[in-house]
Motif scaffolding. Sequence first.
Motif, PDB file in Angstrom:
ATOM      1  N   GLY A 196      -9.211 -10.704   7.960  1.00 10.27           N
ATOM      2  CA  GLY A 196      -9.510  -9.500   7.179  1.00 10.27           C
ATOM      3  C   GLY A 196      -8.314  -8.738   6.679  1.00 10.27           C
ATOM      4  O   GLY A 196      -8.294  -7.499   6.793  1.00 10.27           O
ATOM      5  N   ILE A 197      -7.326  -9.415   6.083  1.00 15.84           N
ATOM      6  CA  ILE A 197      -6.192  -8.737   5.446  1.00 15.84           C
ATOM      7  C   ILE A 197      -6.138  -9.202   3.997  1.00 15.84           C
ATOM      8  O   ILE A 197      -6.289 -10.387   3.711  1.00 15.84           O
ATOM      9  CB  ILE A 197      -4.853  -9.057   6.146  1.00 15.84           C
ATOM     10  CG1 ILE A 197      -4.931  -8.720   7.634  1.00 15.84           C
ATOM     11  CG2 ILE A 197      -3.708  -8.288   5.495  1.00 15.84           C
ATOM     12  CD1 ILE A 197      -3.679  -9.070   8.393  1.00 15.84           C
ATOM     13  N   ARG A 198      -5.905  -8.195   3.068  1.00 19.25           N
ATOM     14  CA  ARG A 198      -5.806  -8.533   1.651  1.00 19.25           C
ATOM     15  C   ARG A 198      -4.864  -7.552   0.981  1.00 19.25           C
ATOM     16  O   ARG A 198      -4.737  -6.405   1.400  1.00 19.25           O
ATOM     17  CB  ARG A 198      -7.179  -8.468   0.975  1.00 19.25           C
ATOM     18  CG  ARG A 198      -7.108  -8.895  -0.492  1.00 19.25           C
ATOM     19  CD  ARG A 198      -8.449  -9.077  -1.095  1.00 19.25           C
ATOM     20  NE  ARG A 198      -8.343  -9.553  -2.476  1.00 19.25           N
ATOM     21  CZ  ARG A 198      -9.362  -9.933  -3.213  1.00 19.25           C
ATOM     22  NH1 ARG A 198     -10.577  -9.907  -2.706  1.00 19.25           N
ATOM     23  NH2 ARG A 198      -9.182 -10.349  -4.453  1.00 19.25           N
ATOM     24  N   LYS A 199      -4.188  -8.032  -0.085  1.00 16.95           N
ATOM     25  CA  LYS A 199      -3.280  -7.165  -0.828  1.00 16.95           C
ATOM     26  C   LYS A 199      -4.105  -6.325  -1.808  1.00 16.95           C
ATOM     27  O   LYS A 199      -4.782  -6.843  -2.678  1.00 16.95           O
ATOM     28  CB  LYS A 199      -2.251  -7.990  -1.589  1.00 16.95           C
ATOM     29  CG  LYS A 199      -1.161  -7.130  -2.262  1.00 16.95           C
ATOM     30  CD  LYS A 199      -0.177  -7.986  -3.036  1.00 16.95           C
ATOM     31  CE  LYS A 199       0.693  -8.780  -2.066  1.00 16.95           C
ATOM     32  NZ  LYS A 199       1.743  -9.555  -2.779  1.00 16.95           N
ATOM     33  N   ILE A 200      -4.038  -4.964  -1.624  1.00 19.80           N
ATOM     34  CA  ILE A 200      -4.756  -4.016  -2.479  1.00 19.80           C
ATOM     35  C   ILE A 200      -3.724  -3.066  -3.069  1.00 19.80           C
ATOM     36  O   ILE A 200      -3.000  -2.402  -2.328  1.00 19.80           O
ATOM     37  CB  ILE A 200      -5.822  -3.235  -1.686  1.00 19.80           C
ATOM     38  CG1 ILE A 200      -6.847  -4.209  -1.070  1.00 19.80           C
ATOM     39  CG2 ILE A 200      -6.519  -2.208  -2.582  1.00 19.80           C
ATOM     40  CD1 ILE A 200      -7.861  -3.537  -0.184  1.00 19.80           C
TER      41      ILE A 200
ATOM     42  N   ASN B  89      -1.033  -3.893  -4.405  1.00 24.38           N
ATOM     43  CA  ASN B  89       0.272  -4.436  -4.009  1.00 24.38           C
ATOM     44  C   ASN B  89       0.665  -4.036  -2.586  1.00 24.38           C
ATOM     45  O   ASN B  89       1.842  -4.054  -2.228  1.00 24.38           O
ATOM     46  CB  ASN B  89       1.370  -4.014  -4.994  1.00 24.38           C
ATOM     47  CG  ASN B  89       2.449  -5.073  -5.107  1.00 24.38           C
ATOM     48  OD1 ASN B  89       2.177  -6.272  -4.964  1.00 24.38           O
ATOM     49  ND2 ASN B  89       3.683  -4.652  -5.340  1.00 24.38           N
ATOM     50  N   VAL B  90      -0.312  -3.670  -1.734  1.00 23.42           N
ATOM     51  CA  VAL B  90      -0.050  -3.294  -0.332  1.00 23.42           C
ATOM     52  C   VAL B  90      -0.996  -4.096   0.545  1.00 23.42           C
ATOM     53  O   VAL B  90      -2.207  -4.137   0.300  1.00 23.42           O
ATOM     54  CB  VAL B  90      -0.265  -1.781  -0.106  1.00 23.42           C
ATOM     55  CG1 VAL B  90      -0.062  -1.444   1.371  1.00 23.42           C
ATOM     56  CG2 VAL B  90       0.692  -0.968  -0.968  1.00 23.42           C
ATOM     57  N   TRP B  91      -0.435  -4.741   1.618  1.00 24.04           N
ATOM     58  CA  TRP B  91      -1.282  -5.489   2.553  1.00 24.04           C
ATOM     59  C   TRP B  91      -2.101  -4.487   3.364  1.00 24.04           C
ATOM     60  O   TRP B  91      -1.555  -3.558   3.949  1.00 24.04           O
ATOM     61  CB  TRP B  91      -0.429  -6.352   3.490  1.00 24.04           C
ATOM     62  CG  TRP B  91       0.247  -7.471   2.757  1.00 24.04           C
ATOM     63  CD1 TRP B  91       1.554  -7.572   2.464  1.00 24.04           C
ATOM     64  CD2 TRP B  91      -0.377  -8.642   2.229  1.00 24.04           C
ATOM     65  NE1 TRP B  91       1.831  -8.724   1.770  1.00 24.04           N
ATOM     66  CE2 TRP B  91       0.640  -9.425   1.617  1.00 24.04           C
ATOM     67  CE3 TRP B  91      -1.671  -9.126   2.204  1.00 24.04           C
ATOM     68  CZ2 TRP B  91       0.391 -10.635   1.000  1.00 24.04           C
ATOM     69  CZ3 TRP B  91      -1.922 -10.345   1.586  1.00 24.04           C
ATOM     70  CH2 TRP B  91      -0.904 -11.087   0.993  1.00 24.04           C
ATOM     71  N   THR B  92      -3.448  -4.687   3.366  1.00 23.78           N
ATOM     72  CA  THR B  92      -4.360  -3.688   3.925  1.00 23.78           C
ATOM     73  C   THR B  92      -5.421  -4.374   4.779  1.00 23.78           C
ATOM     74  O   THR B  92      -5.933  -5.442   4.428  1.00 23.78           O
ATOM     75  CB  THR B  92      -5.059  -2.906   2.797  1.00 23.78           C
ATOM     76  OG1 THR B  92      -4.057  -2.345   1.945  1.00 23.78           O
ATOM     77  CG2 THR B  92      -5.927  -1.789   3.349  1.00 23.78           C
TER      78      THR B  92
ATOM     79  N   LEU C 291      -1.261  -2.296   6.645  1.00 20.52           N
ATOM     80  CA  LEU C 291      -0.661  -3.117   7.702  1.00 20.52           C
ATOM     81  C   LEU C 291       0.734  -2.571   8.013  1.00 20.52           C
ATOM     82  O   LEU C 291       1.597  -2.492   7.137  1.00 20.52           O
ATOM     83  CB  LEU C 291      -0.575  -4.577   7.240  1.00 20.52           C
ATOM     84  CG  LEU C 291       0.136  -5.549   8.198  1.00 20.52           C
ATOM     85  CD1 LEU C 291      -0.665  -5.687   9.492  1.00 20.52           C
ATOM     86  CD2 LEU C 291       0.305  -6.910   7.523  1.00 20.52           C
ATOM     87  N   THR C 292       0.949  -2.171   9.299  1.00 22.63           N
ATOM     88  CA  THR C 292       2.254  -1.627   9.692  1.00 22.63           C
ATOM     89  C   THR C 292       3.228  -2.762   9.980  1.00 22.63           C
ATOM     90  O   THR C 292       2.838  -3.910  10.242  1.00 22.63           O
ATOM     91  CB  THR C 292       2.097  -0.735  10.923  1.00 22.63           C
ATOM     92  OG1 THR C 292       1.564  -1.516  11.999  1.00 22.63           O
ATOM     93  CG2 THR C 292       1.136   0.421  10.631  1.00 22.63           C
ATOM     94  N   LYS C 293       4.510  -2.404   9.942  1.00 23.62           N
ATOM     95  CA  LYS C 293       5.564  -3.398  10.152  1.00 23.62           C
ATOM     96  C   LYS C 293       5.469  -4.018  11.537  1.00 23.62           C
ATOM     97  O   LYS C 293       5.603  -5.236  11.709  1.00 23.62           O
ATOM     98  CB  LYS C 293       6.939  -2.738   9.951  1.00 23.62           C
ATOM     99  CG  LYS C 293       8.091  -3.718   9.866  1.00 23.62           C
ATOM    100  CD  LYS C 293       8.021  -4.545   8.596  1.00 23.62           C
ATOM    101  CE  LYS C 293       9.220  -5.487   8.466  1.00 23.62           C
ATOM    102  NZ  LYS C 293       9.134  -6.337   7.268  1.00 23.62           N
ATOM    103  N   GLU C 294       5.169  -3.167  12.549  1.00 27.25           N
ATOM    104  CA  GLU C 294       5.132  -3.685  13.911  1.00 27.25           C
ATOM    105  C   GLU C 294       3.917  -4.565  14.159  1.00 27.25           C
ATOM    106  O   GLU C 294       3.881  -5.322  15.136  1.00 27.25           O
ATOM    107  CB  GLU C 294       5.154  -2.527  14.923  1.00 27.25           C
ATOM    108  CG  GLU C 294       4.037  -1.527  14.757  1.00 27.25           C
ATOM    109  CD  GLU C 294       4.410  -0.407  13.790  1.00 27.25           C
ATOM    110  OE1 GLU C 294       3.708   0.616  13.779  1.00 27.25           O
ATOM    111  OE2 GLU C 294       5.419  -0.578  13.049  1.00 27.25           O
ATOM    112  N   SER C 295       2.888  -4.483  13.319  1.00 29.44           N
ATOM    113  CA  SER C 295       1.679  -5.301  13.513  1.00 29.44           C
ATOM    114  C   SER C 295       1.720  -6.604  12.736  1.00 29.44           C
ATOM    115  O   SER C 295       0.792  -7.405  12.830  1.00 29.44           O
ATOM    116  CB  SER C 295       0.437  -4.501  13.085  1.00 29.44           C
ATOM    117  OG  SER C 295       0.303  -3.336  13.855  1.00 29.44           O
ATOM    118  N   GLU C 296       2.785  -6.853  11.946  1.00 28.14           N
ATOM    119  CA  GLU C 296       2.854  -8.072  11.143  1.00 28.14           C
ATOM    120  C   GLU C 296       3.001  -9.307  12.033  1.00 28.14           C
ATOM    121  O   GLU C 296       3.662  -9.252  13.080  1.00 28.14           O
ATOM    122  CB  GLU C 296       4.027  -7.992  10.172  1.00 28.14           C
ATOM    123  CG  GLU C 296       3.828  -6.960   9.065  1.00 28.14           C
ATOM    124  CD  GLU C 296       5.006  -6.939   8.105  1.00 28.14           C
ATOM    125  OE1 GLU C 296       6.008  -7.625   8.396  1.00 28.14           O
ATOM    126  OE2 GLU C 296       4.914  -6.232   7.074  1.00 28.14           O
TER     127      GLU C 296
END
Length: 763
Positions: free
Chosen positions: A98-102, A104-107, A115-120
């Motif tokens: 359930g992640i998609r670029k919306i 131009n932001v991964w959401t 999506l936060t940097k630490e959760s990537e």
Amino acid sequence: MPKRPSRVCRREMVCYLEAFRNRKFQTVFGIALISALITQMQVEAWTYHYSNLKSYSWNASRRFCQAYYTDLVAIQNQNEIAYLNEFLPYYPEYYWIGIRKINNVWTWVGTNKTLTKESENWAENEPNNKRNDQDCVEIYIKRTSSPGKWNDEPCMKRKRALCYKASCEPFSCNQHGECIETIGNYTCSCYPGFYGPECEYVIECKELDLFPGNMRMTCNHPLGNFSYKSTCNFYCMEGHRLNGASTLECSASGEWTAEIPECSVIECPALKSPEKGHVNCLKENVHRSSCSFSCEEGFRLKGEKVVWCTASGAWTAPVPLCEAITCDPLESPAHGSSSCSSSLTEFQYNSRCSFQCAEGFVLKGAETTECDMSGTWTAPAPVCHAKQCQDLSAPIKGHMSCSHPFGNFTYQSSCHFTCEEGFVLHGPRALRCLETGSWTSPPPHCEAITCKPLLPPEEGTMTCVHPFGDSRYKSTCQFSCNEGFSLVGSDTLHCTISGHWTADRPTCQAIKCPPLIAPPQGMLQCSGAHGNLGYNSTCEFSCKRGLTLMGAQRLKCTASGSWTTPPPYCKAIKCPVLNDPEWGSRECSYNQGDSRDSSICYFTCNKGFVLRGSESVQCLTSGEWTAPPPTCEVVKCPELTLHKPMLMNCSHPWGNFSYESTCIFYCPEGQVLNSSPEIKCQAEGNWSKKMPTCQEKPLSVQKALAYFGGAVASVSTLAIGGSILALLRKRFRQKDDGKRPLSPQSVMGTPGVFTNVAFDSAS
């Protein structure tokens, strides 16, 4: 971290099979999914789901997850990734998450959180965005390299749908905290002011209590008495001041935001007596106490007589002053004089003044006045008015010009008079108002100039308007003529300023109509009281023999100068066009469409029909025929009466037993006709032959066939009825020695039309 509502289905496979049987499984995935094995991994309340046989695009995968679970899976931590990598089966196309670029932001699409940097958890060199349409994310499961890592892919690729069903529900944590998913369970992170495993408890503050006194308290407890978010407001009784915060609130720490306030008594400042006056106060200078003021004789109070101590600690008004009583200065009236007992600048209490007027003026008001204790004069200063003469007005149709040195129509006023154009002044041209209040003479008046009287014209009328008298200036007379007459001259006359009318009196002359001429083949004769063409003249028209007058016979000249109708003309007499009678014809002594007077028509009927009406008609001078056109009726033969046991079938082209009616006769089994079986109605109204009869005589099959064959041949257009055919079949079976019976068609020929069929009841 994404939150998930918690509703658990521990028997998804059973639920889906039952839904399919009940026709509730109607999505685009229904047939494919139910035919495949829907596999799930369950950890108590929080479960994962995926399909075993079919792959979908990212959008289709999400619609599937939302329709039957919560959403596409949202990865929370490394433990969850390890769990999925261990238990999910390997598929070469991997799984959508359930992640998609919306924009131009991964959401995370389930919570619409970035999506936060630490959760990537991207695989090495991912996301690489080799193409601009790599906007959806897959997770590697049991991949030899980077297991559990993420990769961006085009959303239209087909992969397995990896769904989750959450354990958090809308009312988890009592709506007093954040529901955080864990594998197999959830935990509550309570908001400030709440505590407990489900955030079911609220923080409480110390209960507030007031001793009886001058303070009041009102509280609001949205979450329980004297608990978090409780607020208390404090008020002092009137005449007291609040010291401290007016509102206290129970904070999340269990402490009130301030200490309880106090109330103190409010006092007003002390008052002094005014100069030349006194003050009298009741009680101390506290709330609602009062002080009254008074002045010595000859002085008056300027300000409030009584003041009150208010709740704010201030008096309702400042201390008043005591001022000496004086009256406003008085002046001598215009056209008069005054005499006072004090100087003109002081006019103190008890001052007295008297007044008088000059000649031609009269005093209006009191002759004397005094200054009293209230500082006012016992009477206002009088005035001197000029003596009044009677009001004047300008004469009718005249003008007045006046001068008024002392007021309208008063002493020494003077007025001058003139008349309008067409009017003459009678009386003095000027008047003056005397000291006695009367005018030097009566006012004048204006009279209109007179013209010579007029009379109405012969055969006419006159209507006049005389605004200033009969036949005077501006009189107007209008003239009109009687019906049928026209006015010669002016229709309106005016009496002018010179005393003459604007024109001579008009006259009335009879109206004439245009000349008429006799029509071709006709005559004309006219007469009238005002000439042959004048109003009410009449003209009569007539035509020669054989012609008829088309239009009015008599015309009359109307008041509008036109004849009552257009002139008539003479036309040859014609009768209406006649048509050939049905089933007949006609011969005429005239050409078609030209049926003139004395024309004759002759009528005849076709064979088999007889004429009903006159054989000929003639056109009369009135344009009508001597009789209505005749008709042609079909000839009738005597009606046939059938005797038992003989049978009869008839055809009637023009009606029952009429011209060309044909009847065929039959005998029952064992009998034969004694003459021809067919007779026909002839044009003269007679049958072609006598009606046959039946005689007892047995017939062989061959004779019967020969006999009926001849009859059938003679009436090939007719057919035998069902009962006749039945009799023939029965006869042929007995006489044919076992041979196959002939069909009714072979015996009687082609079927035809029959009427009036009779049968013997004994047969």
